[in-house]
Enzyme design. Structure first.
Site, PDB file in Angstrom:
ATOM      1  N   ASP A   1     -10.670   3.431   3.868  1.00  0.00           N
ATOM      2  CA  ASP A   1     -10.960   1.993   3.771  1.00  0.00           C
ATOM      3  C   ASP A   1     -12.472   1.755   3.689  1.00  0.00           C
ATOM      4  O   ASP A   1     -12.917   0.672   3.323  1.00  0.00           O
ATOM      5  CB  ASP A   1     -10.427   1.282   5.024  1.00  0.00           C
ATOM      6  CG  ASP A   1      -9.432   0.174   4.698  1.00  0.00           C
ATOM      7  OD1 ASP A   1      -9.333  -0.215   3.526  1.00  0.00           O
ATOM      8  OD2 ASP A   1      -8.763  -0.293   5.634  1.00  0.00           O
TER       9      ASP A   1
ATOM     10  N   LYS B   1       0.843  -1.208   0.000  1.00  0.00           N
ATOM     11  CA  LYS B   1       0.000   0.000   0.000  1.00  0.00           C
ATOM     12  C   LYS B   1       0.874   1.252   0.000  1.00  0.00           C
ATOM     13  O   LYS B   1       0.629   2.196  -0.762  1.00  0.00           O
ATOM     14  CB  LYS B   1      -0.954  -0.021   1.212  1.00  0.00           C
ATOM     15  CG  LYS B   1      -2.072  -1.037   1.032  1.00  0.00           C
ATOM     16  CD  LYS B   1      -2.920  -1.294   2.275  1.00  0.00           C
ATOM     17  CE  LYS B   1      -3.894  -2.432   1.986  1.00  0.00           C
ATOM     18  NZ  LYS B   1      -4.737  -2.840   3.114  1.00  0.00           N
TER      19      LYS B   1
ATOM     20  N   GLN C   1      -4.582  -1.535   9.326  1.00  0.00           N
ATOM     21  CA  GLN C   1      -4.600  -2.879   8.747  1.00  0.00           C
ATOM     22  C   GLN C   1      -5.217  -3.862   9.741  1.00  0.00           C
ATOM     23  O   GLN C   1      -4.845  -3.882  10.925  1.00  0.00           O
ATOM     24  CB  GLN C   1      -3.158  -3.289   8.377  1.00  0.00           C
ATOM     25  CG  GLN C   1      -3.057  -4.595   7.617  1.00  0.00           C
ATOM     26  CD  GLN C   1      -3.702  -4.547   6.230  1.00  0.00           C
ATOM     27  OE1 GLN C   1      -3.760  -3.503   5.584  1.00  0.00           O
ATOM     28  NE2 GLN C   1      -4.198  -5.672   5.783  1.00  0.00           N
TER      29      GLN C   1
HETATM   30  N1  GUN Z   1      -7.233  -6.818   6.051  1.00  0.00           N
HETATM   31  C1  GUN Z   1      -7.618  -7.551   4.991  1.00  0.00           C
HETATM   32  N2  GUN Z   1      -8.115  -6.753   4.027  1.00  0.00           N
HETATM   33  C2  GUN Z   1      -8.053  -5.499   4.482  1.00  0.00           C
HETATM   34  C3  GUN Z   1      -8.402  -4.231   3.937  1.00  0.00           C
HETATM   35  O1  GUN Z   1      -8.916  -4.106   2.817  1.00  0.00           O
HETATM   36  N3  GUN Z   1      -8.176  -3.170   4.742  1.00  0.00           N
HETATM   37  C4  GUN Z   1      -7.643  -3.284   5.970  1.00  0.00           C
HETATM   38  N4  GUN Z   1      -7.478  -2.177   6.692  1.00  0.00           N
HETATM   39  N5  GUN Z   1      -7.295  -4.436   6.506  1.00  0.00           N
HETATM   40  C5  GUN Z   1      -7.497  -5.530   5.756  1.00  0.00           C
END
Ligand code: GUN
Length: 284
Positions: free
Chosen positions: A120, A53, A97
């Site tokens: 998100d 990311k 995350q």
């Molecule tokens: N864990 C698995 N997929 C995601 C996501 O799209 N965003 C976040 N913040 N954590 C995740």
């Protein structure tokens, strides 16, 4: 029939190119979109996701920060870090995350994010806006699936859409987005009786279960559009999705591959949401 592939890799390239262009225009006005990524603990998959990311942010010209905290961090301290990011004008998007360690209440942490920085799309305000059809950030993975359907000019109005999976991150928001485009939507899940009877009615099927071969060629009607959100490994360790790709390729009109399908779209839509968050703070 051999289905057309919907390439998330190609679509991502074109969306990221337009994000990069927009970043240049904003930067000329003194605004650089900024994303803060928080990761807690040492879950190896999470470490890879957050690095990807941050790398994607750098590639499109965003400012980004990666805050990695030990699994022992207290919920109070983590909430304090989020409050600081909420106030930081250089940060337009905040991503925590998941999963978080068991002693931390994930919901409390997500709800602490300023909804205007919830790129998100997991905050309850974002979820509520999606339910009500109001503007707000859409969760990145289902948002990416919608972009893939848009890329083939697929008109969802009046179509029968089936979503397999009911997670907060993919299945539920996916169903709402399809509904927003006037599809007739059915959500199937682990307690669904006779899945095949339902998938046979579908014009478009989105599969987000996390298990191989959930959807096979005998379960669909010819010409179906299949979006595969899954990411699994087969018996040889090769990446594969939730559907029988080879079998379905012979009957579907369009299908997303794994890898190179929905996967790259998730980060791309995170970039798009972060760009939008930055633009929202500086309306043209
Ligand atoms: N864990 C698995 N997929 C995601 C996501 O799209 N965003 C976040 N913040 N954590 C995740």
């Amino acid at each position: 029939m051999s289905a057309n592939l919907i390439s998330g890799t190609e679509l991502s390239k074109s969306i990221r190119a337009s994000v990069t262009e927009r970043v240049k225009e904003l930067s000329a006005k003194g605004i650089t979109p900024g994303l803060a990524v928080i990761v807690v603990g040492d879950n190896p998959a999470s470490q890879v996701y957050v690095r990807n990311k941050v790398k994607a942010c750098e590639e499109v010209g965003f400012f980004s920060s990666l805050d990695a905290y030990p699994a022992s961090i207290s919920e109070k301290d983590l909430l304090g870090h989020i409050q600081a990011l909420n106030k930081n004008p250089k940060i337009h998007g905040i991503l925590v995350q998941l999963p978080l360690p068991d002693h931390i209440d994930s919901s409390r942490v997500i709800e602490a994010i300023d909804p205007s920085k919830d790129v998100d799309g997991f905050h309850i305000s974002s979820a509520g806006a999606l339910v009500k059809g109001l503007p707000g950030f859409w969760p990145c993975t289902p948002f990416g699936c919608m972009k893939m359907l848009e890329s083939i000019n697929y008109d969802l109005k009046g179509k029968y859409a089936v979503v397999i999976g009911r997670s907060h991150i993919v299945g539920k928001p996916m169903a709402l987005m399809l509904l927003d485009k006037n599809a007739t939507v059915t959500i199937c899940h682990s307690a669904t009786v006779n899945l095949k009877a339902i998938t046979l009615t579908a014009d478009v099927i989105v599969v987000a279960v996390g298990k191989r071969n959930v959807l096979t060629a005998d379960m669909v009607k010819p010409g179906v559009v299949v979006i595969d959100v899954g990411m699994n490994r087969d018996e040889n360790g090769k990446l594969c999705g939730d559907v029988d790709f080879e079998g379905l390729k012979a009957v579907a009109s369009h299908i997303t591959p794994v890898p190179g399908g929905v996967g790259p779209m998730t980060i791309t839509m995170l970039l798009q949401n972060t760009l939008d968050a930055a633009q929202n703070t500086h309306p043209a």
